[in-house]
Design an enzyme around this catalytic site. Structure first.
Site, short mmCIF file in Angstrom:
data_model
loop_
_atom_site.label_atom_id
_atom_site.label_comp_id
_atom_site.label_asym_id
_atom_site.label_seq_id
_atom_site.Cartn_x
_atom_site.Cartn_y
_atom_site.Cartn_z
N THR A 1 0.82 -1.21 0.00
CA THR A 1 0.00 0.00 0.00
C THR A 1 0.86 1.27 0.00
O THR A 1 2.01 1.23 0.46
CB THR A 1 -0.90 -0.01 1.26
OG1 THR A 1 -1.45 1.28 1.46
CG2 THR A 1 -0.11 -0.37 2.52
N ASP A 2 0.27 2.39 -0.45
CA ASP A 2 0.98 3.67 -0.36
C ASP A 2 1.01 4.19 1.08
O ASP A 2 1.73 5.15 1.38
CB ASP A 2 0.35 4.72 -1.29
CG ASP A 2 -1.11 5.02 -0.96
OD1 ASP A 2 -1.70 4.33 -0.10
OD2 ASP A 2 -1.67 5.96 -1.57
N GLU A 3 0.25 3.55 1.99
CA GLU A 3 0.20 4.06 3.37
C GLU A 3 1.53 3.88 4.08
O GLU A 3 1.78 4.51 5.11
CB GLU A 3 -0.94 3.38 4.15
CG GLU A 3 -2.27 3.63 3.47
CD GLU A 3 -3.49 3.36 4.32
OE1 GLU A 3 -3.39 3.42 5.55
OE2 GLU A 3 -4.54 3.07 3.73
N LYS B 1 2.38 -3.26 7.23
CA LYS B 1 2.65 -3.44 5.79
C LYS B 1 4.08 -2.99 5.48
O LYS B 1 4.77 -3.61 4.66
CB LYS B 1 1.65 -2.65 4.93
CG LYS B 1 0.23 -3.19 4.95
CD LYS B 1 0.06 -4.59 4.38
CE LYS B 1 0.30 -4.69 2.90
NZ LYS B 1 -0.06 -6.04 2.38
N TYR C 1 -1.75 -0.54 10.92
CA TYR C 1 -1.87 -1.21 9.62
C TYR C 1 -0.68 -0.86 8.72
O TYR C 1 0.01 -1.73 8.18
CB TYR C 1 -3.18 -0.83 8.93
CG TYR C 1 -3.21 -1.15 7.44
CD1 TYR C 1 -3.19 -2.47 7.00
CD2 TYR C 1 -3.25 -0.13 6.48
CE1 TYR C 1 -3.20 -2.78 5.64
CE2 TYR C 1 -3.27 -0.43 5.12
CZ TYR C 1 -3.24 -1.74 4.70
OH TYR C 1 -3.25 -2.05 3.36
P1 NAD Z 1 -9.38 -7.66 2.15
O1 NAD Z 1 -9.39 -7.37 3.61
O2 NAD Z 1 -10.61 -7.43 1.37
O3 NAD Z 1 -8.95 -9.19 1.91
C1 NAD Z 1 -7.92 -9.80 2.61
C2 NAD Z 1 -8.03 -11.31 2.41
O4 NAD Z 1 -6.93 -11.93 3.12
C3 NAD Z 1 -9.32 -11.91 2.96
O5 NAD Z 1 -9.89 -12.79 2.01
C4 NAD Z 1 -8.86 -12.67 4.21
O6 NAD Z 1 -9.66 -13.80 4.49
C5 NAD Z 1 -7.44 -13.05 3.83
N1 NAD Z 1 -6.58 -13.27 5.01
C6 NAD Z 1 -6.45 -12.47 6.09
N2 NAD Z 1 -5.62 -13.03 6.99
C7 NAD Z 1 -5.18 -14.20 6.44
C8 NAD Z 1 -4.27 -15.22 6.85
N3 NAD Z 1 -3.66 -15.17 8.05
N4 NAD Z 1 -4.05 -16.28 6.03
C9 NAD Z 1 -4.67 -16.36 4.83
N5 NAD Z 1 -5.56 -15.43 4.39
C10 NAD Z 1 -5.80 -14.36 5.18
O7 NAD Z 1 -8.15 -6.83 1.58
P2 NAD Z 1 -7.97 -6.12 0.16
O8 NAD Z 1 -8.55 -4.76 0.23
O9 NAD Z 1 -8.42 -7.07 -0.90
O10 NAD Z 1 -6.39 -5.96 0.11
C11 NAD Z 1 -5.57 -6.99 -0.41
C12 NAD Z 1 -4.10 -6.59 -0.29
O11 NAD Z 1 -3.88 -5.37 -1.01
C13 NAD Z 1 -3.65 -6.32 1.14
O12 NAD Z 1 -2.36 -6.83 1.29
C14 NAD Z 1 -3.65 -4.81 1.27
O13 NAD Z 1 -2.69 -4.37 2.19
C15 NAD Z 1 -3.28 -4.42 -0.16
N6 NAD Z 1 -3.80 -3.10 -0.59
C16 NAD Z 1 -5.12 -2.79 -0.43
C17 NAD Z 1 -5.58 -1.55 -0.87
C18 NAD Z 1 -7.04 -1.19 -0.76
O14 NAD Z 1 -7.39 -0.03 -1.03
N7 NAD Z 1 -7.94 -2.09 -0.41
C19 NAD Z 1 -4.70 -0.64 -1.44
C20 NAD Z 1 -3.35 -1.00 -1.59
C21 NAD Z 1 -2.92 -2.24 -1.16
#
Ligand code: NAD
Length: 354
Positions: free
Chosen positions: A136-138, A165, A161
């Protein structure tokens, strides 16, 4: 192009979109490894996916190294795309423990399991193998009114969070520098789109508006985020996996800086047009300002020019077109929303330090 990709977190918002894209647009086989926390939902992958010969789901916690070892031995992937994480800033304020556990310890366990498997691969498969860490950009902290995050911006995470990350990014880079694991890293701005868990701003506000509830704006509503449609993010991820050189990092963002208030006002305007309130009042009359998130970062903005220049990526959606599609999706998919909210998350305020 990797023939078999192990995706962690494939039942979440971005992971499920990525897998749907792989299935619809390529012949790549997918191993979906997900623990199914409150945020994971297999129905996000679409009906019938489990019957495809190119898809398999394994309910595995990435902190469980024995289970991970078995997954690698049995399924022999050509690449790992690591999305599994605890992902909601407000929840990280209420309970940081799961974030440290999954995002740091889980990433470490996954790196070790991947390294053991990768080390034993024959030379050609070893060379072409990739571990793609999705971040993430955070991790870069907060910007004032000027400037953009580039790949060289120093890390300055400010929430549990973001710190978890940032730690995972550092682990991934060190597994490359120390053990030679062929990694690539991407840091993306805020995503939005279909199937996003309704604790995040855009689905939260859309569903609250439709339920005639107050639309909460943290603080003065002037915190700025750089929004990207989730399908555009996933196209970028696939491009990076296929084309990026080992060890590279790419920032991903849509050049869509919007204040939270602007986002909520735009959702209200779309709803006024496509689904007016029964009393014909504008939806923005439901807006209420609530106390701010502790340590709320003021502004995020991404410079994605390296990705555009080197790999030729361009987002297909504007903020306006993507947001309209998203609001329409939430209007037409009440069953998915009810299912995910029933007994799990009822829209309550999260992330206030007592
Ligand atoms: P989300 O919370 O919707 O999904 C996360 C998934 O990971 C879920 O299906 C959950 O069941 C699974 N999970 C959690 N803990 C686990 C574990 N211990 N073992 C196996 N599976 C596990 O998240 P998202 O929004 O889809 O984000 C996905 C990735 O992208 C993350 O790494 C997040 O940091 C990154 N990201 C998200 C955003 C955003 O805006 N949503 C932006 C940049 C980066």
């Amino acid at each position: 192009m990797a023939e078999k990709v192990l995706v962690t977190g494939g039942a979440g918002f971005i992971g499920s979109t990525l897998i749907r894209q792989f299935i619809e647009e390529t012949d790549t086989s997918i191993i979906n490894v997900d623990k199914l926390t409150y945020a994971g939902n297999l129905s996000s992958l679409g009906l019938g996916v489990e019957r495809l010969p190119t898809y398999i789901f394994l309910q595995v916690d990435i902190c469980d190294d024995n289970a991970l070892k078995q997954v690698f031995i049995e399924h022999q992937p050509d690449a790992v795309m690591h999305l599994a994480a605890e992902s909601h800033v407000d929840r990280s304020i209420d309970g940081p423990s799961a974030f440290i556990e999954t995002n740091i310890f889980g990433t470490y366990k996954l790196l070790q399991a991947t390294r053991t498997y990768w080390s034993a691969l024959p030379a050609q498969r070893k060379d072409s193998f990739r571990f793609h860490h999705i971040s993430t950009d955070e991790v870069f902290g907060s910007l004032s009114a000027e400037g953009l995050f580039s790949e060289d911006t120093a890390y300055d995470p400010r929430s549990p969070y973001a710190a978890s990350k940032a730690a995972s990014d550092h682990l991934v880079r060190s597994w490359h520098a120390t053990y030679g694991l062929p990694v690539v890293i991407t840091n993306c701005s805020n995503n939005y789109g279909a199937y996003q868990f309704p604790e995040k701003l855009i689905p939260l506000v859309t569903l609250a508006a439709l339920a005639d509830k107050p639309l909460p704006i943290y603080g003065d509503g002037q915190n700025v985020r750089d929004w990207l449609y989730v399908d555009d993010h996933c196209r970028a991820l696939r491009l990076v996996l296929e084309k990026a050189k080992v060890g590279e990092t790419y920032n991903i963002g849509g050049r869509n800086e919007k204040s939270n208030l602007e986002v909520v006002e735009t959702i209200c305007a779309i709803l006024d047009e496509i689904h007016p309130r029964s009393d014909r009042k504008p939806y923005n009359t439901q807006i209420t300002f609530v106390s701010d998130r502790p340590g709320h970062d003021r502004r995020y903005a991404i410079d994605a020019s390296k990705l555009e220049r080197e790999l030729g990526w361009k987002p297909l959606e504007t903020f306006e077109s993507g947001l309209r599609k998203t609001v329409e999706w939430y209007l037409n998919n009440a069953a998915w929303c009810d299912d995910i909210k029933t007994g799990r998350y009822l829209g309550e305020r999260l992330g206030l330090v007592p």
